[in-house]
Design an enzyme around this catalytic site. Structure first.
Site: not given
Ligand code: PRP
Length: 189
Positions: A53-54, A109-110, A113, A162, A169, A175
């Site tokens: 969702k991010g 992507e948001d 990481d 963080f 979120d 969000r």
């Molecule tokens: C977050 C973000 C990416 C992912 C990145 O999603 O939106 O999809 O983490 O992390 P990574 O590079 O370590 O894989 P999250 O799991 O928090 O879900 P959300 O988008 O619903 O908040």
């Protein structure tokens, strides 16, 4: 009989948290990235693939700064805790609605990481034979990378804080916060 229920953490008002990126900084940078994408895809059509969702808020603002023919699609991946996800177990829980074969796609992507999510999605998208594929991310945390991957468009590269807000979120909250703020205690620490 005792039932186990998941505890909801107490709500910490976002306006008590330190601002990392202000609304003004965010929108200025998104206008720059939108202009760059407009230039790079002049005369072409693109599909913006948002990762729920991010990325919803970033996609919504970025899309309005892109002045070429654009459509949207969305995917969702399983959202494990980061500890679990570092096993590499990312699963698709919502697929694309439309074919991307022969199309220019930009995965939106948001946050980039560990890189596990985008590595998984990149491989998955390539199986559908797009004409071109690029990645746009609102935030990049290069120090957290487990799997090597770089985004083509990065709004901000940040240290390992963080952060919440602007789509991101903590326990599904924040969000809707209109800037990026630092959580007072890092839940990943
Ligand atoms: C977050 C973000 C990416 C992912 C990145 O999603 O939106 O999809 O983490 O992390 P990574 O590079 O370590 O894989 P999250 O799991 O928090 O879900 P959300 O988008 O619903 O908040």
């Amino acid at each position: 009989m005792t039932q186990t229920t998941q505890q909801t953490p107490p709500y910490i008002p976002a306006d008590t948290m330190e601002v990392l990126l202000s609304h003004e900084q965010i929108h200025k940078r998104i206008a720059e990235i939108g202009a760059q994408i407009t230039k790079d895809y002049a005369g072409e059509s693109i599909v913006l693939v948002g990762v729920l969702k991010g990325a919803a808020i970033f996609l919504s603002d970025l899309a309005r700064q892109i002045k070429v023919d654009a459509t949207f699609d969305f995917v969702a991946v399983s959202s494990y805790g980061k500890g679990t996800r570092s096993s590499g177990a990312v699963k698709l829980i919502k697929d694309l609605d439309n074919s991307i074969e022969g199309k220019n796609i930009i995965i939106v992507e948001d946050i980039l990481d560990t890189g596990l999510t985008l590595n998984f999605l990149r491989k998955l998208m390539l199986q559908h034979h797009p004409k071109t594929m690029r990645i746009a991310t609102f935030l990049d945390k290069p120090s957290r990378r487990i799997q090597q991957i770089e985004a083509d468009y990065v709004c901000f590269s940040i240290p390992n804080h963080f952060v919440i807000g602007y789509g991101m979120d903590y326990a599904e909250r924040y969000r809707n916060v209109d800037d990026v703020r630092l959580m007072p205690e890092d839940p990943h620490a």
